[in-house]
Structures are given as structure tokens and as C-alpha cells.
Design a protein around this motif. Structure first.
Motif, short mmCIF file in Angstrom:
data_model
loop_
_atom_site.label_atom_id
_atom_site.label_comp_id
_atom_site.label_asym_id
_atom_site.label_seq_id
_atom_site.Cartn_x
_atom_site.Cartn_y
_atom_site.Cartn_z
N GLN A 72 0.85 -1.19 0.00
CA GLN A 72 0.00 0.00 0.00
C GLN A 72 0.89 1.25 0.00
N PHE A 73 0.58 2.19 -0.90
CA PHE A 73 1.30 3.47 -0.93
C PHE A 73 1.00 4.17 0.39
N LYS A 125 0.14 6.71 3.50
CA LYS A 125 -0.76 7.84 3.71
C LYS A 125 0.11 9.11 3.73
N SER A 133 -0.12 13.77 3.24
CA SER A 133 -0.77 15.03 2.93
C SER A 133 0.36 16.05 2.82
N SER A 154 -3.10 14.79 -1.20
CA SER A 154 -3.11 13.68 -0.24
C SER A 154 -3.60 12.41 -0.91
N ASN A 155 -3.69 11.35 -0.13
CA ASN A 155 -4.23 10.09 -0.64
C ASN A 155 -5.66 10.28 -1.15
N GLU A 156 -6.39 11.20 -0.56
CA GLU A 156 -7.75 11.48 -1.01
C GLU A 156 -7.76 12.02 -2.43
N LYS A 191 -7.41 9.06 -4.79
CA LYS A 191 -8.33 7.95 -4.55
C LYS A 191 -9.14 7.60 -5.80
N SER A 242 -2.15 6.52 -10.47
CA SER A 242 -1.24 7.64 -10.17
C SER A 242 0.19 7.24 -10.48
N LEU A 265 7.32 11.30 3.50
CA LEU A 265 6.93 10.36 2.44
C LEU A 265 8.15 9.66 1.86
N VAL A 301 0.89 3.60 -9.06
CA VAL A 301 -0.02 3.20 -8.00
C VAL A 301 -1.41 3.02 -8.61
N GLY A 337 -4.72 2.27 -4.43
CA GLY A 337 -3.59 2.74 -3.63
C GLY A 337 -2.47 1.72 -3.48
#
Length: 181
Positions: A11-12, A14, A16, A33-35, A38, A42, A112, A133, A137
Motif C-alpha cells: 500500500q502506498f 498515507k 498530505s 493527499s491520498n484522497e 483515490k 497515479s 513520504l 499506484v 492505492g
């Protein structure tokens, strides 16, 4: 001692992170961010630092192929450990970077880059790492080059094409060629 590089099927992390998204006054910065990513493919590509020599050639090349990433329903994110202000200054003063179509993420906390395991052990800047990704994710491809060697954007696109077929792709496979049934 270098940490382990995050790999395929993991999983990449989390995150921001502030990013430069425009040169328009008052609209230069956004939080990514991850949002943000989503539900979409990516590509994250990291470079060691701004105001250097190999880095702008790669950034400009990714920008040149930006529409091809979009055509593949894929968002593109450039990342280094410089601050958003350094990114903005570089974009404003480097002719090849003025019209970037993708965000420049400012991982100045190095969180990150550390979680991905891609910081150079002594220089503490990111290696030239590229991550594809998937929409869930999950890391589907990783490529990491040493600081002095630029990457091949066409190979990133070729690999993305192969991953998006969700089929078996033979050696040197390119979009439009037969997959293995």
C-alpha cells in the motif's frame, strides 16, 4: 543504513503534502493527499532537488507526455524534498518548468520519502524513484535510479499500459500488441 524501499503489492503510504499547482498569484499552492488520488491510477516521480541539472530534463519530459498520462486516466505527481516556496521560485525562473501541468509536491519533512525508503543514505535527498499506484492505492511498479541517472518517461508509459491491460504482457510488449492469453 538505508531503509527498505517500498515495493510492488504494498500500500502506498498515507500522506498530505503541500504542492505548487499554479503560477497564478493566490492560486499557487494546494494540499495533495491520498484522497486526491483515490480511485485513480497515479504516477509519482521523485527527483533529488530543485535548481539542478538532470532534474529539469526529467520534469520537462514528464510534462511533454502529460496528456498521454491523462489519456490513461492517470494522475501525475512530481516530488522532491524542497519546500513549496523553492518549487515556486524554480518554476517561475526556469523556462522549461513555467507551464507544468501537474503538481510539484514539497516533501520537505521527508516523511513520504522516508516511508518509501528512497532517501539517499548520506545526501538525504530522494533517489530518482518512480511509482505506479493503482486506483486502490497499491504499488504496482517501482523503478529507482541513482542520483546521476535520469529515467525514461516512455518506459513509465509502456509499463502503465501493460499494467492497465490486466493481462499477461510479454517482454518488450507495447500498447496495441497482442497479450498472452
Amino acid at each position: 543504513m538505508m531503509s527498505r524501499i517500498l515495493g510492488v503489492s504494498e500500500q502506498f503510504p498515507k500522506f498530505s503534502i503541500p504542492a505548487v499547482v499554479s503560477l497564478e498569484h493566490g492560486k499557487e499552492f494546494a494540499e495533495i493527499s491520498n484522497e486526491t488520488m483515490k480511485g485513480r491510477w497515479s504516477v509519482f516521480f521523485f527527483w533529488p532537488m530543485d535548481f539542478t541539472f538532470v532534474c529539469p530534463t526529467e520534469i520537462a519530459e514528464f510534462n511533454k507526455f502529460y496528456k498521454q498520462f491523462l489519456d490513461r486516466d492517470t494522475d501525475l505527481y512530481g516530488v522532491s524534498t524542497d519546500t513549496k516556496y523553492v518549487h515556486l521560485a524554480w518554476r517561475q525562473h526556469h523556462e522549461d518548468l513555467k507551464n507544468l501541468q501537474f503538481p510539484m509536491l514539497a516533501d520537505n519533512t521527508k516523511n513520504l520519502s522516508e516511508e518509501l525508503g528512497i532517501l539517499h543514505p548520506t545526501d538525504k535527498v530522494p533517489f530518482r524513484a518512480t511509482y505506479i499506484v493503482d486506483p486502490e492505492g497499491v504499488v504496482r511498479w517501482v523503478s529507482v535510479n541513482d542520483l546521476s541517472v535520469g529515467r525514461n518517461v516512455k518506459e513509465v508509459l509502456r509499463t502503465l499500459d501493460a499494467l492497465q491491460t490486466d493481462e499477461l504482457c510479454p517482454c518488450n510488449w507495447e500498447k496495441g500488441q497482442a497479450t498472452i492469453k
